[in-house]
Design an enzyme around this catalytic site. Structure first.
Site: not given
Length: 508
Positions: A371, A115, A277, A231, A336
């Protein structure tokens, strides 16, 4: 109101952090309070990507910790990140032993996926996008089978009980329309994040930061509330909450395109679809604001394999009239995850004696300004367990709780107004004018409805965002200075109120 004395650990919240704490507190008696039935109303069960941990031969906890620190834009507590990474593999294996059916390779080892911002494929998944639900199924079963755990569903947190010295002695809850006080030797808040403060969220909308707000009202120290992760790829089909198109799709090679079919991410970051992100969220926001639209194109990367590889995404798309096998998926950034929360140490202890916190409502320092993907479930399991172990050994101080009043509720119209204002002014892109306007709107709502915990949580986010004038991680100021001090925010409610008051005077 009625008072119940619980001789043990009291936990508010039944997501992965809360139930991990409950299991770890054995053999001490544990009472778990949850507003929704088990496995409902918690973000843990909705998590798609999986759990990040150094599980493969080419990976180490040191590499995982380094990636966590890098993703956090200079604000991660390196010692806490190292602890998380070192205890991560055992946490995943423990959940697997409980029955969580993580994907395995031909040799029976954990199948791991790559990811964004990870240097190794280290995300343990379940059937592509089923990790959260599968993990929670196993943990709920274990909790219901544990003799030391009692679960009281339908109990909504309305306040914290404190004695004359400020020690937290329990909570005020509402159940079946009646208020009651529950005292305990130790109280753990595992109440989730702030997604319900935003108009577009991927989390249960009832999660409005109420644990955060009540802790702040009680005097707890709060850290980094301005850092809200959006997100990038919520599925834009008009749902509340918005279904999620997991980041694992981009890990498999799905591309972000605009309405003209042009892949645009390479123009925003050299890592393109696998950029952090916050970068991807701002890129999508910019494309949409420019009128070009944004879509996730997984036709070549996944195509006909959608039903078996990503069943949750496939079902969500079909329910909105999109067939992702043959059509690009319309996407939009959505609230998110909250990197900020109630300050805790490595054992979940907050600045208030008797009060612990774990999961998304807590701030352990492992997330920093942004994060790292799939660290949230891991943090909930690792630090939830640590909080439960610490609270297990707490002893009742024997002090008398002061009579407490329940915090006021917000009517639905006020909640809708707040969510619109937060998305508008404390969203993906922020500026001083918008944040000042937001704080004025929060003031007006508080005047009309009282100091509701959701308003307190929103005030903390907005005040800290206004105070941090430089962009950093998930906090992006369109009007910000080029570079600011790489410092964490530590704030209390009186400080947040002062920031809002100064902004109000400046705006006059």
């Amino acid at each position: 109101m009625d008072r119940i004395q619980h001789d043990g650990v009291l936990i508010v919240g039944a997501g992965l952090a809360g139930l991990s704490a409950a299991l770890a507190a054995a053999p001490r008696k544990v009472l778990v309070l949850t507003g929704a039935p088990l496995n409902h109303g918690c973000s843990s069960a909705w998590a798609q990507g999986g759990m990040a941990a150094a599980l493969s031969a080419d990976d180490t906890p040191a590499l995982h910790a380094a990636d966590t620190v890098a993703a956090g834009a200079g604000l991660v507590d390196a010692d806490m990140a190292r602890l998380l990474a070192e205890e991560g593999p055992a946490a995943v294996r423990k959940l697997a032993a409980m029955g969580a059916p993580f994907d395995r390779d031909a040799q029976g080892e954990f199948a791991t996926s790559l990811e964004a911002a990870h240097s190794r494929a280290r995300v343990a998944r379940v059937k592509g996008d089923q990790a959260g639900r599968a993990i929670m199924d196993a943990v709920v079963k274990a909790a219901l089978s544990a003799r030391h755990i009692q679960v009281r569903a339908g109990a909504r947190l309305r306040g914290l009980l404190q004695d004359a010295e400020g020690t937290v002695r329990g909570v005020v809850v509402e159940q079946d329309g009646r208020l009651m006080e529950i005292t305990a030797a130790a109280t753990i808040l595992a109440t989730g994040g702030v997604g319900g403060l935003y108009a577009v969220t991927t989390t249960p909308p009832e999660l409005r930061g109420e644990g955060l707000g009540l802790a702040a009202l009680a005097g707890a120290q709060i850290a980094d509330p301005e850092f809200v992760q959006f997100h990038p790829t919520a599925i834009d089909i008009g749902r509340d909450p918005a279904p999620l198109a997991t980041e694992a799709l981009r890990g498999e090679g799905a591309k972000l395109i605009n309405a003209a079919g042009e892949a645009f991410m390479a123009g925003y970051h050299p890592d393109a679809e696998l950029a952090p992100r916050d970068v991807v969220a701002r890129a999508i926001h910019a494309e949409r604001e420019a009128g070009r639209g944004a879509f996730l194109d997984a036709r070549a990367a996944v195509g006909d394999h959608f039903p078996e590889e990503f069943p949750a995404v496939f079902a969500a798309c079909l329910s909105g009239g999109i067939d992702p096998r043959v059509q690009p998926i319309p996407v939009s950034p959505a609230c998110h995850y909250h990197m900020g929360g109630i300050v805790t140490d490595a054992h979940g202890a907050t600045s208030l004696p008797g009060l612990y916190a774990a999961g998304e409502c807590a701030s352990t320092g492992v997330h920093g300004a942004n994060r790292l993907a799939s660290n949230s479930l891991l943090e909930a399991a690792v630090f939830g367990t640590r909080a439960g172990e610490a609270a297990r050994d707490a002893r009742d101080p024997g002090t008398r709780p002061l009579r407490a009043m329940a915090a006021p509720d917000l009517p639905e119209a006020a909640i809708a107004q707040l969510r619109t204002a937060m998305s508008r002014d404390a969203g993906v892109v922020r500026d001083a004018a918008g944040l000042t306007r937001l704080l004025a709107e929060i003031d007006a709502l508080e005047t009309a409805h009282g100091r509701a915990p959701a308003l307190v949580a929103a005030r903390l986010v907005a005040s800290a965002a206004l105070d941090r004038k430089a962009s950093l991680g998930a906090h992006f100021r369109a009007d910000g200075v080029a570079e600011g001090e790489r410092r964490r925010t530590f704030i209390t409610l009186p400080t947040a109120n002062r920031i809002a008051a100064v902004a109000a005077v400046a705006a006059e």
